[in-house]
Structures are given as C-alpha cells and as structure tokens.
Design an enzyme around this catalytic site. Structure first.
Site, PDB file in Angstrom:
ATOM      1  N   LYS A   1       0.816  -1.218   0.000  1.00  0.00           N
ATOM      2  CA  LYS A   1       0.000   0.000   0.000  1.00  0.00           C
ATOM      3  C   LYS A   1       0.848   1.265   0.000  1.00  0.00           C
ATOM      4  CE  LYS A   1      -4.206  -1.855   2.087  1.00  0.00           C
ATOM      5  NZ  LYS A   1      -5.156  -1.757   3.224  1.00  0.00           N
ATOM      6  N   ARG A   2       2.021   1.207   0.622  1.00  0.00           N
ATOM      7  CA  ARG A   2       2.853   2.417   0.663  1.00  0.00           C
ATOM      8  C   ARG A   2       3.418   2.764  -0.713  1.00  0.00           C
ATOM      9  NH1 ARG A   2       8.463   1.086   1.386  1.00  0.00           N
ATOM     10  NH2 ARG A   2       8.769  -1.170   1.610  1.00  0.00           N
TER      11      ARG A   2
END
Length: 471
Positions: A239-240
């Site tokens: 997700k980052r």
C-alpha cells in the site's frame, strides 16, 4: 490447434489490486489476440475469508477497466458436488488416501523435523496404512516419490521440481471441503482451459497441479507465470507504493484507458512505444514477449500516461467523467457547456481529473485568496488605473466571448504601448489569486462577465492609490 481458452480466477478475499488486474489483462489479451475465449471464475472455497463485497469489488474493477469475459463468472462454491466426485475417484483408484493424523500430531512431526534438520514435509505416515482407525480424516494425494515434474513456462522457459522435495499434499480437508490446488485442476479441465496466465507466486503450486492432471487423466494446459510487480524501492508492492484497489485509481481521477495502457507496459513491451489503444494491445500482445524480471510500479509514470489521455480524449468524455467529482465537492447543477469550456482550459495542465478539479478552484468559487507575493509584485499602484480602465471596457462588451475579450486587451496594449504581461498578470492575480493559469482570455470567458468584473473591482480597490508627487 484447439481453440485457446484462458481464464482469470481471483479469490474474493479483498479488492482487485494492481497485480491481479495486470494478470487479468494479460490473460484477456492473450485470448483475444488468438480469437480465443476468456473465462472468469471466482475461487471462493475459502469460506471464512470470501465475501460478497469482495466479489463485487472484483467485478467493479474489471468493469471499470472494460476487461470483459466471455463465460462466467463461475463460482467454486457452487461446484462442490463435482469436487467430491473427483476426490472419491482418486481414492478408489489408489491415487489418494485418507490421513488420520491430527493437527497436533502434524505439528509435533514438524517441530521434530525442524529440531533434527530434516524436511518438514508430511512423513507419509498414513500413505500405506492398513485399516482405518476411525475419527476425522483428510484426503491426501499420493504423489510420486522420485523423478521430477517439469513443464515449459511460456515466459520463464523450462521449470523443473524434484519429486522427492514435494509431499503428499491435502486435497480435501477434514470437513470434506476441497483445497485450492485440487479445485483449480478440476475446474480448469471442466472449463476446457488450455492456457493459464497467472502470477509467478503460483509457480510452486504448478508441480502439484500437474501431478493431479496426470493422475486424473486430464491434458495438462500450458502455463505462463507473470513476474511480480515491485515498488520503486524494489521491495514487494504494498500500500505504501500505491498498491490499492483498482477502483481507488478511478476515484483519484485516472482513466481506464490509461490504467490498461500502463498495466500492459508493466513487464511487456513493443519496441519503445508507450501508448497503445486496446485494439492495438490485442493485436500486438504476445505472452512470450513478457519479460522474466519483476516490473516496477511507478505512480508518476502512470500519471504521465493518464495526462496523455487527459489531452487526447474527447472533451465530451472528460465532461462526463469530471461531473461526479464536481458533485462530490458540492458543485451541483453546473451547465455542461460551461464545464466543457472550463475543462478545455485545464486539460493540458492536469494529470488526473482530481488534479483538474483542484486547478479549477478559481472557476468554481469566488472565495479567492490572493497570494501575498503575487499581489506585492503585480497589484502595485500603477496597476490600478489599468484595472479600472479594463473594467470599464469589458463591462461595455455586448457579448462575453473570447474574441471580443481579446480585442479589448489588444486595444489597451496599443493605446498604452504595453506588452500583454503588463496587463495580463495583474488581471490573472485578481481572477485566480496567483500567477499561473491558462490563457487570460480563456480564464475571463469561463469565469464569466459579472464574476470577472467583481473580482477585478475588488482587486483594484485593494491597491493603495499612488502617493502624489512632491511639489
């Protein structure tokens, strides 16, 4: 050659993410390019984690990307009877057996193997057991104990596994439910799948599945394992790095054409070309041209591709796409013709539709905050008579259109012998609050007569009158 049939078979335990969407696209392009059939199957045998919401999220993601399927969606949860029949057949033929080892016993075996430095694979205690002790049992596949299981991967080339490194894996749990590897084989055969395009994280499942195909007398399909997608730091995409739901990119103002184009270029190439229509992708895509190395997801590159479509898609399409974003920010009932004019002035500057709406703030609201540095530089005392004159001339225009607005500026420039910047920059600050915007004539036309004149008057009034010369 039999008709090509490929499939996309996601598990509905979450949203459709970047990797899954690319796998679906590659499988889709492979089938379409060979005039084959593309099948959608939902692998929902994980009863605890599979949800209807996830199924809908997958369908929504594919729908937004316009990856259409020819057959399906089929649901594994609706095919239990077939799996049970196939498991029973393997047991009757001696290719599978009942295992009565409990979870506790298996854990003890694994712990002992780790202490002694041995493989932690199942030790085949029940493989040749005579008699049935009773109690719960799983069904294990009787895997070959020697030789190798090999296949030609359409992307990776020859891949081989030593059978002694594999074990007798479970094909049915103690509650009778079939496991992933078994269901996949039954389904792919039953649905006539000839080519399986999937992520390389499935490579280790392939020898087990090939052994099942052979044990069940099924033809083995061709495999193509697509390399993983990494973040810019070369770690597993997360997700980052932007690994979120495909539909989240829709909500951020990306176009499906841009996402498809970008996904196709994640690991596949056709010369140095970057932009392809879907029709061109279908024509040119070859699974053998997919690279063996991991691809890197770069949100900036995706934004660049999206900006291409921002500039080239029909204006009518942009209006349709941007309206929901405008409504979401409270801008209801805007005239579509006005929206089109607004979008036309900003499409060259925006990377996404959300960018475009952000840039349109001075069109959408009269609550303009003047940038202090811009005001200090351009709203000087000498600018006030210019703005006052411009307000009078613009206010007298019989129609508020680009041509007449431009003629007013050109007349003032000629009479006062000034360059456009001397007039345009103070006007730009007054209308937008800053020094960067589309062409000043276009901005005036879109903001409109009354709103533009009001802003110009307000800016002029904020400028202190020049001090009288000392005499």
């Amino acid at each position: 050659m039999p008709s090509v049939r490929s499939r996309f078979a996601p598990s509905p335990t979450g949203y459709l993410h970047i990797g899954g969407a690319r796998t679906a696209l590659f499988s889709y392009l492979f089938a379409r390019g060979l005039s084959g059939t593309f099948v959608l199957r939902i692998e929902d045998t994980d009863r605890e984690r599979s949800t209807a919401e996830s199924v809908q999220a997958i369908l929504d993601g594919l729908g937004w990307l316009r990856i259409g399927w020819d057959e399906g969606p089929f649901f594994q949860s609706e095919r239990t009877t077939l799996y049970e029949q196939c498991v029973g057949d393997l047991v009757r033929r001696g290719r599978a057996y009942r295992c009565y080892c409990t979870s506790k016993e298996l854990e003890q075996k694994r712990a002992a193997a780790m202490r002694e430095g041995r493989k932690t694979a199942y030790d085949r205690t029940c493989r040749d057991r005579t008699g049935e002790p009773g109690g719960p049992f799983t069904i294990r596949f009787r895997a070959p104990e020697s030789g190798e299981t090999a296949f030609h991967d359409l992307i990776k080339g020859r891949v081989a596994f030593q059978n002694e490194e594999l074990d007798d894996f479970i094909i049915a749990r103690s509650d009778g439910s079939p496991t992933y590897n078994f269901c996949v084989v039954v389904d792919d055969h039953d649905m006539g799948i000839t080519h399986i395009v999937r992520g390389e994280d499935h490579v280790n499942n392939t020898p087990k599945q090939i052994q099942l195909y052979e044990a069940m007398g099924y033809p083995v399909p061709a495999f193509a394992h697509v390399p993983l997608i990494l973040g810019l730091d070369r770690s597993r995409l997360s997700k980052r790095h932007g690994a979120t739901s495909i539909t989240a990119y829709r909500d951020q103002g990306f176009f499906p054409e841009a996402m498809l184009n970008y996904l196709a270029r994640l690991g596949w190439s056709h010369g140095d070309r970057e932009i392809f229509s879907v029709a061109e992708l279908v024509e040119k895509f070859r699974i053998e041209d997919v690279g063996k190395s991991a691809a890197v997801f770069d949100i900036e590159k995706l934004s660049w591709v999206n900006s291409h479509y921002m500039k080239t898609l029909p204006l009518e399409r942009l209006v349709v796409e941007v309206k929901p974003l405008l409504v979401a920010r409270g801008h209801h009932g805007l005239d579509e013709g006005w929206i089109a004019k607004m979008v036309a002035t900003l499409r060259e500057r925006a990377k996404t539709l959300v960018d475009l709406v952000d840039l349109a703030s001075y069109y959408l609201s009269d609550d303009i905050t003047l940038d202090p540095k811009a005001s200090a530089k351009f709203l000087k005392p000498e600018a006030r008579p210019l703005l006052d004159d411009l307000v009078e001339r613009l206010g007298a225009l019989p129609c508020w259109e680009l041509g007449p607005i431009q003629a007013v500026f050109e007349a003032m420039m000629a009479e006062r012998q000034l360059g456009l910047g001397k007039i345009a920059q103070p006007v730009r600050v007054a209308l937008t609050g800053g020094t960067a915007s589309p062409g000043i004539y276009e901005v005036l036309e879109v903001v409109g007569r009354e709103r533009s004149l009001a802003r110009l008057r307000r800016a002029a009034a904020s400028i202190p009158s020049p001090e009288p010369a000392a005499g």
